[in-house]
Design a protein around this motif. Sequence first.
Motif, PDB file in Angstrom:
ATOM      1  N   LEU A   1       0.842  -1.190   0.000  1.00 50.87           N
ATOM      2  CA  LEU A   1       0.000   0.000   0.000  1.00 50.87           C
ATOM      3  C   LEU A   1       0.880   1.244   0.000  1.00 50.87           C
ATOM      4  O   LEU A   1       1.681   1.452   0.909  1.00 50.87           O
ATOM      5  CB  LEU A   1      -0.916   0.004   1.229  1.00 50.87           C
ATOM      6  CG  LEU A   1      -1.773  -1.257   1.433  1.00 50.87           C
ATOM      7  CD1 LEU A   1      -2.566  -1.158   2.731  1.00 50.87           C
ATOM      8  CD2 LEU A   1      -2.706  -1.479   0.251  1.00 50.87           C
ATOM      9  N   SER A   2       0.723   2.071  -1.024  1.00 45.99           N
ATOM     10  CA  SER A   2       1.549   3.272  -1.154  1.00 45.99           C
ATOM     11  C   SER A   2       0.692   4.523  -1.120  1.00 45.99           C
ATOM     12  O   SER A   2      -0.479   4.494  -1.494  1.00 45.99           O
ATOM     13  CB  SER A   2       2.360   3.223  -2.451  1.00 45.99           C
ATOM     14  OG  SER A   2       1.505   3.214  -3.577  1.00 45.99           O
ATOM     15  N   GLY A   3       1.266   5.604  -0.681  1.00 43.44           N
ATOM     16  CA  GLY A   3       0.548   6.872  -0.616  1.00 43.44           C
ATOM     17  C   GLY A   3       1.155   7.822   0.398  1.00 43.44           C
ATOM     18  O   GLY A   3       1.096   9.043   0.228  1.00 43.44           O
ATOM     19  N   HIS A   4       1.747   7.270   1.443  1.00 37.64           N
ATOM     20  CA  HIS A   4       2.431   8.127   2.418  1.00 37.64           C
ATOM     21  C   HIS A   4       3.630   8.807   1.762  1.00 37.64           C
ATOM     22  O   HIS A   4       4.316   8.216   0.924  1.00 37.64           O
ATOM     23  CB  HIS A   4       2.911   7.302   3.619  1.00 37.64           C
ATOM     24  CG  HIS A   4       1.841   7.022   4.618  1.00 37.64           C
ATOM     25  ND1 HIS A   4       1.492   7.922   5.608  1.00 37.64           N
ATOM     26  CD2 HIS A   4       1.036   5.938   4.801  1.00 37.64           C
ATOM     27  CE1 HIS A   4       0.530   7.401   6.354  1.00 37.64           C
ATOM     28  NE2 HIS A   4       0.224   6.197   5.873  1.00 37.64           N
TER      29      HIS A   4
ATOM     30  N   THR B   1      -2.960   3.747   9.188  1.00 39.68           N
ATOM     31  CA  THR B   1      -1.522   3.969   9.274  1.00 39.68           C
ATOM     32  C   THR B   1      -1.258   5.446   9.537  1.00 39.68           C
ATOM     33  O   THR B   1      -2.011   6.319   9.090  1.00 39.68           O
ATOM     34  CB  THR B   1      -0.781   3.553   7.995  1.00 39.68           C
ATOM     35  OG1 THR B   1      -1.330   4.267   6.876  1.00 39.68           O
ATOM     36  CG2 THR B   1      -0.890   2.057   7.761  1.00 39.68           C
TER      37      THR B   1
ATOM     38  N   VAL C   1      -4.218   7.726   7.901  1.00 39.25           N
ATOM     39  CA  VAL C   1      -4.769   7.202   6.646  1.00 39.25           C
ATOM     40  C   VAL C   1      -5.629   5.966   6.906  1.00 39.25           C
ATOM     41  O   VAL C   1      -5.233   5.079   7.671  1.00 39.25           O
ATOM     42  CB  VAL C   1      -3.638   6.848   5.657  1.00 39.25           C
ATOM     43  CG1 VAL C   1      -4.201   6.221   4.384  1.00 39.25           C
ATOM     44  CG2 VAL C   1      -2.816   8.083   5.324  1.00 39.25           C
TER      45      VAL C   1
ATOM     46  N   TRP D   1      -7.212   2.667   5.071  1.00 35.89           N
ATOM     47  CA  TRP D   1      -7.070   1.805   3.896  1.00 35.89           C
ATOM     48  C   TRP D   1      -8.162   0.746   3.884  1.00 35.89           C
ATOM     49  O   TRP D   1      -8.687   0.374   4.934  1.00 35.89           O
ATOM     50  CB  TRP D   1      -5.720   1.086   3.924  1.00 35.89           C
ATOM     51  CG  TRP D   1      -4.522   1.973   4.031  1.00 35.89           C
ATOM     52  CD1 TRP D   1      -3.940   2.413   5.182  1.00 35.89           C
ATOM     53  CD2 TRP D   1      -3.761   2.533   2.961  1.00 35.89           C
ATOM     54  NE1 TRP D   1      -2.855   3.195   4.898  1.00 35.89           N
ATOM     55  CE2 TRP D   1      -2.722   3.286   3.535  1.00 35.89           C
ATOM     56  CE3 TRP D   1      -3.847   2.446   1.563  1.00 35.89           C
ATOM     57  CZ2 TRP D   1      -1.773   3.964   2.776  1.00 35.89           C
ATOM     58  CZ3 TRP D   1      -2.913   3.120   0.803  1.00 35.89           C
ATOM     59  CH2 TRP D   1      -1.892   3.873   1.406  1.00 35.89           C
TER      60      TRP D   1
ATOM     61  N   ASN E   1      -6.687  -0.625  -1.304  1.00 37.94           N
ATOM     62  CA  ASN E   1      -6.441   0.731  -1.770  1.00 37.94           C
ATOM     63  C   ASN E   1      -6.686   1.771  -0.674  1.00 37.94           C
ATOM     64  O   ASN E   1      -7.236   1.478   0.382  1.00 37.94           O
ATOM     65  CB  ASN E   1      -7.287   1.049  -3.014  1.00 37.94           C
ATOM     66  CG  ASN E   1      -8.786   1.031  -2.724  1.00 37.94           C
ATOM     67  OD1 ASN E   1      -9.228   0.961  -1.582  1.00 37.94           O
ATOM     68  ND2 ASN E   1      -9.583   1.092  -3.778  1.00 37.94           N
ATOM     69  N   PHE E   2      -6.279   2.991  -0.971  1.00 36.35           N
ATOM     70  CA  PHE E   2      -6.462   4.144  -0.102  1.00 36.35           C
ATOM     71  C   PHE E   2      -7.938   4.531  -0.062  1.00 36.35           C
ATOM     72  O   PHE E   2      -8.587   4.588  -1.107  1.00 36.35           O
ATOM     73  CB  PHE E   2      -5.615   5.305  -0.644  1.00 36.35           C
ATOM     74  CG  PHE E   2      -5.914   6.642  -0.035  1.00 36.35           C
ATOM     75  CD1 PHE E   2      -5.322   7.043   1.149  1.00 36.35           C
ATOM     76  CD2 PHE E   2      -6.792   7.512  -0.667  1.00 36.35           C
ATOM     77  CE1 PHE E   2      -5.585   8.281   1.701  1.00 36.35           C
ATOM     78  CE2 PHE E   2      -7.070   8.760  -0.131  1.00 36.35           C
ATOM     79  CZ  PHE E   2      -6.458   9.151   1.061  1.00 36.35           C
ATOM     80  N   GLU E   3      -8.459   4.773   1.159  1.00 33.68           N
ATOM     81  CA  GLU E   3      -9.850   5.232   1.279  1.00 33.68           C
ATOM     82  C   GLU E   3      -9.895   6.742   1.494  1.00 33.68           C
ATOM     83  O   GLU E   3     -10.498   7.460   0.723  1.00 33.68           O
ATOM     84  CB  GLU E   3     -10.540   4.514   2.442  1.00 33.68           C
ATOM     85  CG  GLU E   3     -10.860   3.055   2.180  1.00 33.68           C
ATOM     86  CD  GLU E   3     -12.308   2.825   1.789  1.00 33.68           C
ATOM     87  OE1 GLU E   3     -13.210   3.390   2.431  1.00 33.68           O
ATOM     88  OE2 GLU E   3     -12.525   2.070   0.826  1.00 33.68           O
ATOM     89  N   LYS E   4      -9.234   7.198   2.570  1.00 35.33           N
ATOM     90  CA  LYS E   4      -9.262   8.634   2.855  1.00 35.33           C
ATOM     91  C   LYS E   4      -8.324   8.967   4.014  1.00 35.33           C
ATOM     92  O   LYS E   4      -7.836   8.083   4.717  1.00 35.33           O
ATOM     93  CB  LYS E   4     -10.686   9.075   3.216  1.00 35.33           C
ATOM     94  CG  LYS E   4     -11.246   8.423   4.469  1.00 35.33           C
ATOM     95  CD  LYS E   4     -12.660   8.933   4.760  1.00 35.33           C
ATOM     96  CE  LYS E   4     -13.267   8.257   5.986  1.00 35.33           C
ATOM     97  NZ  LYS E   4     -14.622   8.758   6.271  1.00 35.33           N
ATOM     98  N   ILE E   5      -8.092  10.259   4.168  1.00 38.62           N
ATOM     99  CA  ILE E   5      -7.430  10.751   5.373  1.00 38.62           C
ATOM    100  C   ILE E   5      -8.520  10.874   6.434  1.00 38.62           C
ATOM    101  O   ILE E   5      -9.403  11.721   6.323  1.00 38.62           O
ATOM    102  CB  ILE E   5      -6.767  12.124   5.142  1.00 38.62           C
ATOM    103  CG1 ILE E   5      -5.740  12.046   4.009  1.00 38.62           C
ATOM    104  CG2 ILE E   5      -6.126  12.620   6.440  1.00 38.62           C
ATOM    105  CD1 ILE E   5      -4.527  11.228   4.328  1.00 38.62           C
TER     106      ILE E   5
END
Length: 305
Positions: free
Chosen positions: A11-14, A32, A40, A42, A48-52
């Motif tokens: 999982l990437s995004g940070h 995370t 974050v 997930w 996948n990324f859901e939201k902050i």
Amino acid sequence: MKLSIELDAILSGHQNPIYTVENGPEPYQLFTGGNDKGLVLWNLEKMNFEKILLPVQSSIYSAHYDSNTDVLFVGERNGKINIYSFKEEKNLSPLLYHEKPVFDIATLNEKKELLAASEDGKVSIWCLKTFKKLHHLDISQDTIRTIAISPDQKTVAFGAKDSRIYIFNTEDYSFKKLVKQHTMPVTSMTFSPDGRYFLSGGRDAKLFIYDAFDFSLIKDITAHMFTVYGISYHPHLPLFATGSRDKSIKLWDAETFELIKTISFEKGYDAHKLSINKIVWNRNSDQLISVGDEKLAYVWNISSV
């Protein structure tokens, strides 16, 4: 025990190192947090990324979801403890007491109390009903890095940067025992699910196994090359995992404490290439999630063959 180990997803995004990882209210939810300005959320079904979920003012060092109150607590570098209520679907007023980083958070469900450990050497204790501060414990002159609560919730351990572990009774917070095995800061601790054992890991790369009744030492293991940042038991198999600054995850037999498997880039896995800072098992599956300095969350599927 023979294990099947597969990498489910990365999982990437940070944008910066990740310091903490926590389960959410639903089995597919994962949180995370790290050196970014938000916690974050997930989705582990869609990977996948859901939201902050929660914006913050400083780095996130700790996160704890309490299923009894359906509330998530998030500790920041600035000492603030944020509160997110899933029932109300909103942020509540933060808990303000510490002025230095909050490194760990835990809850005593029977007493309905929250415990927060800080760099100031104190542990603050809060009411889970009113979110009012009840009192605090002056544990050490140095950082309190980690908290572990026994399965019967009668004993709590505080691991400190001074290499000591401070054991207290939860009923009245009376001091019970001082454990001094590590030669460097204590960075991770846990009780076994059956309450028989207590485990601690440190910057000295050691993993110590104790009798949870009297905290006498059972086994001394040089578990990793560097700091042991995480110890976590599998939700149903007789094994536990450790994660380290040496970039490896190790899987151990929960009864014999023998090493079963090492997951690392050097062992041929598509694994961490920088420090692993935290690990957690998904409460309802064979998924182990590890996070670290390369800004990624690795989702591993680990099951018995």
